[in-house]
Scaffold this active site. Structure first.
Site, PDB file in Angstrom:
ATOM      1  N   ASN A   1     -13.896  13.332  48.616  1.00 31.12           N
ATOM      2  CA  ASN A   1     -15.120  12.508  48.593  1.00 31.12           C
ATOM      3  C   ASN A   1     -15.985  12.748  47.357  1.00 31.12           C
ATOM      4  O   ASN A   1     -17.155  13.125  47.466  1.00 31.12           O
ATOM      5  CB  ASN A   1     -15.962  12.834  49.842  1.00 31.12           C
TER       6      ASN A   1
ATOM      7  N   GLY B   1     -17.114   3.079  54.267  1.00 34.31           N
ATOM      8  CA  GLY B   1     -16.902   3.811  55.525  1.00 34.31           C
ATOM      9  C   GLY B   1     -15.458   3.803  55.981  1.00 34.31           C
ATOM     10  O   GLY B   1     -15.092   4.529  56.911  1.00 34.31           O
TER      11      GLY B   1
ATOM     12  N   TYR C   1     -29.177   6.251  45.279  1.00 36.14           N
ATOM     13  CA  TYR C   1     -29.608   7.305  46.206  1.00 36.14           C
ATOM     14  C   TYR C   1     -31.047   7.718  45.950  1.00 36.14           C
ATOM     15  O   TYR C   1     -31.476   7.816  44.800  1.00 36.14           O
ATOM     16  CB  TYR C   1     -28.780   8.579  45.990  1.00 36.14           C
TER      17      TYR C   1
ATOM     18  N   GLY D   1     -23.506   8.630  56.316  1.00 31.19           N
ATOM     19  CA  GLY D   1     -23.189  10.006  55.964  1.00 31.19           C
ATOM     20  C   GLY D   1     -21.726  10.172  56.317  1.00 31.19           C
ATOM     21  O   GLY D   1     -21.332   9.949  57.475  1.00 31.19           O
TER      22      GLY D   1
ATOM     23  N   GLY E   1     -12.798   4.937  54.494  1.00 33.72           N
ATOM     24  CA  GLY E   1     -12.134   6.229  54.263  1.00 33.72           C
ATOM     25  C   GLY E   1     -12.509   7.247  55.330  1.00 33.72           C
ATOM     26  O   GLY E   1     -11.669   8.023  55.792  1.00 33.72           O
ATOM     27  N   ASP E   2     -13.779   7.228  55.733  1.00 27.58           N
ATOM     28  CA  ASP E   2     -14.223   8.173  56.765  1.00 27.58           C
ATOM     29  C   ASP E   2     -13.608   7.806  58.119  1.00 27.58           C
ATOM     30  O   ASP E   2     -13.240   8.688  58.905  1.00 27.58           O
ATOM     31  CB  ASP E   2     -15.751   8.161  56.876  1.00 27.58           C
TER      32      ASP E   2
HETATM   33  O1  LIG Z   1     -22.271   8.876  49.624  1.00 26.92           O
HETATM   34  C1  LIG Z   1     -22.599   9.623  50.537  1.00 26.92           C
HETATM   35  O2  LIG Z   1     -23.090  10.707  50.353  1.00 26.92           O
HETATM   36  C2  LIG Z   1     -22.383   9.230  51.937  1.00 26.92           C
HETATM   37  O3  LIG Z   1     -22.017  10.048  52.718  1.00 26.92           O
HETATM   38  C3  LIG Z   1     -22.713   7.841  52.313  1.00 26.92           C
HETATM   39  C4  LIG Z   1     -21.619   6.892  52.640  1.00 26.92           C
HETATM   40  O4  LIG Z   1     -21.680   6.512  53.961  1.00 26.92           O
HETATM   41  C5  LIG Z   1     -20.295   7.314  52.269  1.00 26.92           C
HETATM   42  O5  LIG Z   1     -20.334   7.269  50.888  1.00 26.92           O
HETATM   43  C6  LIG Z   1     -19.145   6.500  52.769  1.00 26.92           C
HETATM   44  O6  LIG Z   1     -18.058   7.374  52.694  1.00 26.92           O
END
Ligand SMILES: O=C(O)C(=O)C[C@H](O)[C@H](O)CO
Length: 314
Positions: free
Chosen positions: A167, A255, A105, A35, A257-258
């Site tokens: 994002n 991850g 997803y 997340g 970028g986060d």
């Molecule tokens: O894609 C998403 O909703 C996420 O938060 C999951 C991943 O960990 C995210 O894409 C990485 O930034």
């Protein structure tokens, strides 16, 4: 500035392939969670600042894994909701080829999308120094979008710095819908992070520098473009700074970028200069790409100096 970061979003279980190849019975998979906002909260906490994550999880093993891990990382989860009816979301991450990751997803309409204004505590936000939002949360559901706007209102009313990472997730909403919503959020944010493809949703100009200028014209005082292996570029009050990426062996880019955002925002909470924020951000991104998983590789503050070539200064 010492203080706390508050963020809100969805965290899901991840079933991630450890070997390249199509999904098949018996394929080697690793259980984890992911997340974007939770990763930022963990990263900021590991760098020594208080952080809080607000989300909704199912009353199931995935929800328990997420909350237990966040608590272990000293992230405040006291405002989270545990949904009595719906399961937590899940993501399957295939390594379709050695360097192509494919994500599916299983999250629509599940517990994470039940995030609502009921979880937004204006007092918690007013006591923070930074509210961090992403373009993922408003795409989850109408109630999650309302929660984002309620949090933003609370932050603006209290004079709390608002950070937004665009994002963009194409699996969650079409480009036009995302562009309309993100434009509203950008105009009320202080710090905006984006990759060039994401920035192009709002400002279809050619070069990263021109994109940063055009995004800044929409309102934020700081625009940070994440350019992957090319590093990053920040525009702050008319001044453009460039930050190269650190030369590390790439193991897993997801991850990064986060992690970069966590390093930058921890730099804001450090009271550091934009140069300091950028260096710390690049260092955190480098740690993240060197380790499998989204958040496991995030550095603790005492580890920042481990990566040669970094020069963390205020
Ligand atoms: O894609 C998403 O909703 C996420 O938060 C999951 C991943 O960990 C995210 O894409 C990485 O930034």
């Amino acid at each position: 500035m010492r203080g706390k970061l508050v963020t809100l979003g969805e965290a899901m279980g991840v079933v991630a392939a450890t070997e390249p190849g199509p999904l098949a019975p018996g394929a080697a998979m690793r259980m984890d969670f992911a997340g974007a906002e939770a990763t930022v909260a963990i990263g900021v906490s590991r760098l020594g600042h208080e952080s809080a994550w607000v989300g909704s999880v199912g009353a199931d093993a995935v929800g328990t894994m997420v909350l237990d891990r966040l608590r272990a990382e000293r992230v405040d989860v006291s405002r989270c909701r545990i949904d009595p009816e719906l399961p937590s979301g899940l993501m399957i991450r295939e390594r379709r080829t050695a360097d192509r990751i494919r994500v599916t997803y299983y999250r629509a309409g599940l517990a994470g999308s039940r995030l609502s204004v009921g979880e937004v505590d204006p007092e918690q936000i007013a006591e923070a120094s930074v509210l961090h939002l992403t373009g993922i949360t408003p795409a989850l559901s109408a109630t999650a979008r309302d929660a984002v706007h309620a949090a933003l209102d609370a932050a603006v009313d209290a004079g709390v710095t608002v950070s937004l990472d665009l994002n963009y997730r194409s699996a969650l909403w079409p480009r036009a819908a995302a562009a309309a919503e993100l434009a509203k959020l950008v105009s009320r944010s202080d710090i905006v992070f984006a990759g060039p493809d994401e920035a192009a949703l709002l400002v279809p100009t050619a070069s990263p520098a021109a994109m940063a200028e055009s995004l800044a014209a929409l309102g934020p005082s700081q625009v940070v473009l994440k350019l992957g292996a090319e590093g990053a570029l920040a525009l702050y009050r008319g001044r453009m700074l460039r930050q190269p990426a650190l030369p590390v062996t790439m193991v897993d880019p997801v991850g990064a970028g986060d992690a970069f955002v966590a390093g930058y925002l921890a730099g804001v909470l450090d009271g550091g200069s934009v140069r300091h924020r950028l260096r710390q951000a690049a260092t955190c991104g480098a740690f993240a790409v060197s380790v499998p998983g989204d958040w496991a590789g995030l550095p603790f503050r005492h580890e920042l100096e481990l990566l040669a070539g970094t020069d963390i200064q205020r």
